[in-house]
Design a protein around this motif. Structure first.
Motif, PDB file in Angstrom:
ATOM      1  N   ARG A 182      -7.344  16.579  12.894  1.00 18.09           N
ATOM      2  CA  ARG A 182      -8.667  15.975  12.118  1.00 18.09           C
ATOM      3  C   ARG A 182      -9.404  17.243  11.461  1.00 18.09           C
ATOM      4  NH1 ARG A 182      -9.652  10.721  13.895  1.00 18.09           N
ATOM      5  NH2 ARG A 182      -8.216   9.094  14.579  1.00 18.09           N
ATOM      6  N   GLU A 183      -9.304  18.795  11.903  1.00 18.98           N
ATOM      7  CA  GLU A 183      -9.799  19.506  10.898  1.00 18.98           C
ATOM      8  C   GLU A 183      -9.169  19.686   9.695  1.00 18.98           C
ATOM      9  OE1 GLU A 183      -8.578  19.304  13.900  1.00 18.98           O
ATOM     10  OE2 GLU A 183     -11.289  19.245  14.927  1.00 18.98           O
ATOM     11  N   GLU A 184      -7.947  19.812   9.857  1.00 22.63           N
ATOM     12  CA  GLU A 184      -7.191  20.229   8.294  1.00 22.63           C
ATOM     13  C   GLU A 184      -7.313  18.992   7.640  1.00 22.63           C
ATOM     14  OE1 GLU A 184      -3.673  23.258  10.517  1.00 22.63           O
ATOM     15  OE2 GLU A 184      -3.893  21.509  10.935  1.00 22.63           O
ATOM     16  N   ILE A 185      -7.361  18.490   7.903  1.00 27.27           N
ATOM     17  CA  ILE A 185      -7.472  16.724   6.890  1.00 27.27           C
ATOM     18  C   ILE A 185      -8.492  16.682   6.436  1.00 27.27           C
ATOM     19  CG2 ILE A 185      -7.854  14.291   6.344  1.00 27.27           C
ATOM     20  CD1 ILE A 185      -5.203  14.147   8.858  1.00 27.27           C
ATOM     21  N   GLU A 186     -10.292  17.135   6.869  1.00 29.25           N
ATOM     22  CA  GLU A 186     -11.170  17.314   6.063  1.00 29.25           C
ATOM     23  C   GLU A 186     -11.243  18.567   5.504  1.00 29.25           C
ATOM     24  OE1 GLU A 186     -13.531  14.768   6.353  1.00 29.25           O
ATOM     25  OE2 GLU A 186     -11.999  13.960   7.451  1.00 29.25           O
ATOM     26  N   ARG A 188      -9.439  17.228   2.383  1.00 28.02           N
ATOM     27  CA  ARG A 188     -10.185  16.051   1.790  1.00 28.02           C
ATOM     28  C   ARG A 188     -10.978  17.362   0.852  1.00 28.02           C
ATOM     29  NH1 ARG A 188     -11.766  11.232   3.167  1.00 28.02           N
ATOM     30  NH2 ARG A 188     -11.334  12.067   5.551  1.00 28.02           N
ATOM     31  N   LYS A 189     -11.884  18.549   0.808  1.00 27.13           N
ATOM     32  CA  LYS A 189     -12.620  19.056   0.223  1.00 27.13           C
ATOM     33  C   LYS A 189     -12.243  19.463  -0.824  1.00 27.13           C
ATOM     34  CE  LYS A 189     -15.744  20.502   4.058  1.00 27.13           C
ATOM     35  NZ  LYS A 189     -16.298  21.737   4.500  1.00 27.13           N
ATOM     36  N   GLN A 247     -11.625  16.533  -3.463  1.00 31.85           N
ATOM     37  CA  GLN A 247     -12.354  16.243  -3.651  1.00 31.85           C
ATOM     38  C   GLN A 247     -12.818  16.829  -5.423  1.00 31.85           C
ATOM     39  OE1 GLN A 247     -14.830  13.554  -3.116  1.00 31.85           O
ATOM     40  NE2 GLN A 247     -12.721  12.516  -2.062  1.00 31.85           N
ATOM     41  N   ASP A 250      -6.226   6.438   4.960  1.00 30.81           N
ATOM     42  CA  ASP A 250      -7.493   7.300   3.936  1.00 30.81           C
ATOM     43  C   ASP A 250      -7.506   8.205   3.341  1.00 30.81           C
ATOM     44  OD1 ASP A 250      -9.899   8.706   4.274  1.00 30.81           O
ATOM     45  OD2 ASP A 250      -9.798   9.661   6.175  1.00 30.81           O
ATOM     46  N   LEU A 292      -7.378  10.821   0.603  1.00 32.65           N
ATOM     47  CA  LEU A 292      -8.566  11.979   0.587  1.00 32.65           C
ATOM     48  C   LEU A 292      -8.954  12.280  -1.505  1.00 32.65           C
ATOM     49  CD1 LEU A 292      -6.395  14.387   2.603  1.00 32.65           C
ATOM     50  CD2 LEU A 292      -8.211  12.945   2.908  1.00 32.65           C
TER      51      LEU A 292
END
Length: 263
Positions: free
Chosen positions: A7-11, A14-15, A18, A243, A245
């Motif tokens: 989950r941390e890597e996915i966030e 996402r950055k 984005q 999800d 990203l």
């Protein structure tokens, strides 16, 4: 080997995604007849670096620019030039960013000024096919389900789906396993699992699905010289569901402010 992300890597991804989305939004603000893709490329590099990223394409496989800029009959991998864009052109802009150790990779095909209804339909259907493919990104489904959904929608409208170029896994490398074709059979291919991140990117031609490479060694064009469209999102499987990203919001907000129709 398929790399499963936490989950941390996915966030973190996402950055990165984005920042690509915001860069494409800047390109939407700049886009108008008469501008050169080389000018846009320079602004994109500056913007990415100013926001803590590194251009993901620049230098990769010796590619010389920040953006892949593919006008009209060019499918993908076109490079920026000093030739001004003209009213009625379309331009596919593909951008990559490396930030926090992870890549974002994201594309949008723009109309330049007014385009005819045939071109509008190509852009609309290609974008629709992207989201239909994304809907299949659920744990337990297969890669072939994604390609099948994309292929069926595009071919239903009489378009050619490129076979030789595909989507891919995404993470610490720009191109990871698995490959994600834009065609296929339901229930075939690697199984989709929690924590997978995929770059899904339909490449759809107005006419034949055949392509060829130009002598520049990079640009891929349609076999019949008709227009092509390319849209791409980065998608993670989180809680068993897709999800997204990346986002087209920055692009479409910029286009709306300019009074430009979104297809």
């Amino acid at each position: 080997m398929i790399h499963i992300k936490t989950r941390e890597e996915i966030e973190l991804m996402r950055k990165s995604a984005q920042l690509v989305s915001k860069t494409l939004g800047l390109m939407a603000e700049m886009l108008e007849p008469g501008i050169t893709t080389l000018d846009m490329d320079k602004k994109a590099e500056e913007f990415i670096r100013d926001h803590g990223g590194v251009p993901g394409f620049l230098g990769m496989y010796d590619f010389p620019n920040t953006l892949c800029m593919s006008p009209n009959e060019q499918v993908v991998h076109g490079y920026p030039s000093k030739d001004p864009l003209k009213e009625g052109d379309v331009i596919s802009i593909d951008c990559g960013v490396l930030m926090n150790g992870f890549y974002g990779d994201h594309a949008y095909t723009f109309a330049v000024g007014e385009v005819n209804d045939e071109v509008k339909q190509l852009l609309k259907v290609t974008k629709e096919s992207l989201y239909l493919g994304i809907e299949q990104c659920s744990a337990g489904k297969r890669i072939g389900d994604i390609g099948y959904a994309i292929q069926q929608h595009a071919e239903k409208h009489g378009y050619g789906v490129v076979r030789e170029l595909v989507g891919h896994g995404l993470g610490r490398e720009m191109h990871e396993s698995p490959e994600v074709p834009n065609f296929g059979k339901q229930g075939r291919g690697p199984k989709l699992k929690e924590g997978m991140v995929l770059a899904i990117e339909p490449m759809v031609n107005m006419g034949t699905r055949a392509i060829r490479q130009l002598p520049d060694g990079w640009s891929i064009v349609t076999g019949d010289g008709r227009y092509s469209a390319h849209f791409e999102h980065d998608v993670a499987i989180v809680d068993g569901k897709p999800d997204i990203l990346s986002t087209f919001d920055y692009v479409e907000e910029a286009l709306a402010k300019k009074g430009i129709e979104v297809y």
